[in-house]
Scaffold this motif. Structure first.
Motif, PDB file in Angstrom:
ATOM      1  N   GLU A 413       0.823  -1.198   0.000  1.00  0.00           N
ATOM      2  CA  GLU A 413       0.000   0.000   0.000  1.00  0.00           C
ATOM      3  C   GLU A 413       0.863   1.258   0.000  1.00  0.00           C
ATOM      4  O   GLU A 413       0.602   2.209  -0.758  1.00  0.00           O
ATOM      5  CB  GLU A 413      -0.916  -0.032   1.222  1.00  0.00           C
ATOM      6  N   THR A 433     -11.185  -1.242  -3.591  1.00  0.00           N
ATOM      7  CA  THR A 433     -10.910  -2.082  -2.428  1.00  0.00           C
ATOM      8  C   THR A 433     -12.223  -2.485  -1.774  1.00  0.00           C
ATOM      9  O   THR A 433     -13.211  -1.739  -1.838  1.00  0.00           O
ATOM     10  CB  THR A 433     -10.031  -1.333  -1.406  1.00  0.00           C
ATOM     11  N   SER A 435     -12.198  -2.989   1.465  1.00  0.00           N
ATOM     12  CA  SER A 435     -11.955  -2.613   2.855  1.00  0.00           C
ATOM     13  C   SER A 435     -12.314  -1.146   3.068  1.00  0.00           C
ATOM     14  O   SER A 435     -11.690  -0.264   2.465  1.00  0.00           O
ATOM     15  CB  SER A 435     -10.484  -2.845   3.213  1.00  0.00           C
ATOM     16  N   ARG A 438      -9.281   0.712   4.436  1.00  0.00           N
ATOM     17  CA  ARG A 438      -8.295   1.058   3.409  1.00  0.00           C
ATOM     18  C   ARG A 438      -8.805   2.192   2.527  1.00  0.00           C
ATOM     19  O   ARG A 438      -8.025   3.085   2.141  1.00  0.00           O
ATOM     20  CB  ARG A 438      -7.976  -0.176   2.556  1.00  0.00           C
ATOM     21  N   ARG A 441      -8.176   5.294   4.460  1.00  0.00           N
ATOM     22  CA  ARG A 441      -6.747   5.507   4.700  1.00  0.00           C
ATOM     23  C   ARG A 441      -6.015   5.952   3.429  1.00  0.00           C
ATOM     24  O   ARG A 441      -5.249   6.923   3.434  1.00  0.00           O
ATOM     25  CB  ARG A 441      -6.141   4.213   5.248  1.00  0.00           C
ATOM     26  N   VAL A 442      -6.287   5.272   2.324  1.00  0.00           N
ATOM     27  CA  VAL A 442      -5.582   5.569   1.082  1.00  0.00           C
ATOM     28  C   VAL A 442      -6.094   6.867   0.458  1.00  0.00           C
ATOM     29  O   VAL A 442      -5.299   7.696  -0.005  1.00  0.00           O
ATOM     30  CB  VAL A 442      -5.712   4.389   0.092  1.00  0.00           C
TER      31      VAL A 442
END
Length: 496
Positions: A413, A433, A435, A438, A441-442
């Protein structure tokens, strides 16, 4: 009724194209008498003559816009009046949507299916959106000491210069004009020399809708002449621009050299699409990736032309992506069955083809990589997917503005976030994704004005669109676009 290929060809043959500018509410000829031959890139045929305006026409258009603004016929008209005029303009665009679609398709080669069902009706809907927004904005009465009252009002800036690119001539003109007009400004528009006709028709319909003469002016010609004159003009209060980063930087220089005019600049992009192995639907991700890379011939500032795929699903995704790209096979733009149309010119296709040839030497052509001749024109490029190129290859760094995408595997990542942000641009990004953690976060770490999660290149009337870094500043769409064309005035009244 859905029109067939033959229907659109007949409609195109019957279309009359007028390349004269609109200044002060009338069509006029350029004083120089010079014109620029405008070609249909899908056939190479000259379809009109665009009048080559210069400083004389820019001065006349700015004077007409200033006089209209100062008269108050639009700028001080009630919100209800402006609302009704913009709603009427929306209705007129819808009534002539096919004509607008033909203008853009013949001028720059985009598929008639998209210009007729997306661009023209979408532009009409956006005028309606800002028409309705006029009566829903609010001024402020902030807290002040006893014995005083302060009114904070949103004021129109005055005369707005609008510079429009050729990839979405009607739609991006609307992104600028609709909020600028809603706020009460007058405008001088420089349409792209390659695709001027839809903006010229728009100016005529603005008059028909009851918008006073001089409020909407269109000056045709070359950016190096007309765009420069607008950028340096001392009586332009603000420039709204979509186009290349190089020209955006020139406009910043012109603003500093002249009257410190305000700017809203939507410039280049090199957007990334991150495919994680925990994506819920890899086939859908591949289908959307093809759309994000190849829609509108890849002539999209926010095109997802850099695709990063987690190594565990890289081979499977690559196969799905190559298959999805076949839906964008080029064909006659007037054929509703064509996947994509032509590029804006054979010269532009030459540039894109040179990039593909370099990629063929330096990497692997996974799909596409051909340049078919269609209808006697070589302005067509097959959607091309490239793999195995070095990290510093131009496909990772340069905005190609054509149907070319580069795909690269990644392992972690942190690695892919760093790669995605390794660009001078910050316009858009996508990620796939399953998730939620994620996704948050990303997306938080991606430097982009819009991050699309489990889709690509998402936008809507209610959300702002624009970029960071060298993708520019200012925002199109949503009520936030009104900030480009207004500023706050404080009126402080003291009685105690």
């Amino acid at each position: 009724m859905t029109r067939s290929h033959t229907d659109w060809q007949a409609a195109a043959a019957a279309l009359t194209l007028d390349g004269r500018p609109v200044i002060g509410g009338a069509r006029v000829a350029a004083s120089s008498g010079a014109t620029i031959a405008n070609c249909n890139p899908a056939t190479g045929a000259v379809i009109s003559q665009i009048h080559e305006c210069g400083d004389t026409e820019v001065d006349a258009a700015v004077a007409a816009a200033r006089a209209a603004f100062d008269s108050g016929a639009w700028s001080r008209a009630g919100a209800g009046f402006r609302r009704e005029r913009l709603l009427e303009l929306a209705r007129l665009i819808e009534a002539r949507a096919d004509e607008f679609a033909l203008h853009d398709t013949l001028d720059m080669g985009k598929p008639i299916r998209e210009s007729a069902t997306v661009d023209a009706p979408g532009s009409a809907a956006l005028y309606r959106f800002y028409g309705e927004a006029i009566e829903k904005t609010e001024d402020l009465i902030p807290v002040t000491p006893p014995g005083s009252t302060a009114l904070v009002t949103r004021e129109a800036l005055g005369v707005i210069g609008v510079i429009v690119p050729w990839n979405y001539p009607l739609e991006i003109a609307t992104w600028k004009l609709a909020p600028a007009l809603a706020a009460g400004n007058s405008v001088v528009v420089k349409p792209p020399v390659e695709a001027s006709h839809s903006t010229l028709l728009l100016a005529e319909l603005a008059l028909e809708a009851g918008i006073p003469a001089g409020v909407v002016n269109v000056v045709t010609g070359r950016g190096s002449v007309v765009g420069r004159a607008l950028g340096l003009h001392p009586d332009i209060d603000m420039i709204a621009f979509t186009g290349s980063t190089a020209v955006a930087k020139q406009l910043q220089e012109y603003a500093g050299q002249s009257n410190m005019k305000r700017l809203a600049l939507e410039a280049g992009g090199k957007s990334s699409n991150l495919i994680f192995a925990d994506c819920d639907d890899l086939a859908l991700a591949a289908e959307k990736a093809a759309f994000g890379s190849f829609y509108n011939q890849g002539e999209v500032c926010s095109a997802n032309s850099r695709v990063f795929v987690e190594r565990a699903v890289y081979d499977e995704f690559l196969e799905l992506y190559a298959a999805a790209a076949r839906a964008y096979a080029p064909g006659d733009p007037l054929d509703p069955a064509s996947g994509i149309g032509s590029l804006v010119s054979e010269a532009k296709a030459d540039e894109v083809w040179a990039t593909i040839e370099a990629a063929r030497r330096d990497g692997t052509i996974v799909a596409g990589g051909t340049r078919p001749e269609i209808g006697g024109s070589r302005a067509f490029i097959e959607p091309t997917i490239v793999a195995d190129v070095p990290a510093d290859h131009e496909l990772h760094t340069r905005e190609v503005f054509g149907p070319v995408a580069v795909v690269t595997p990644f392992d972690t990542e942190a690695e892919v976030i760093a790669r995605a942000n390794e660009t001078p641009y910050g316009l858009a990004a996508s990620l796939w994704t399953g998730s939620l953690a994620r996704a948050h976060r990303v997306s938080q770490q991606l430097v982009a004005g819009t991050v699309s999660v489990n889709t690509v290149d998402a936008l809507g009337f209610t959300t702002p669109f624009g970029g960071f870094k060298q993708s520019g500043f200012g925002r199109d769409l949503s009520v936030h676009a009104l900030d480009n064309y207004t500023d706050y005035k404080t009126t402080w009244m003291q009685w105690g």
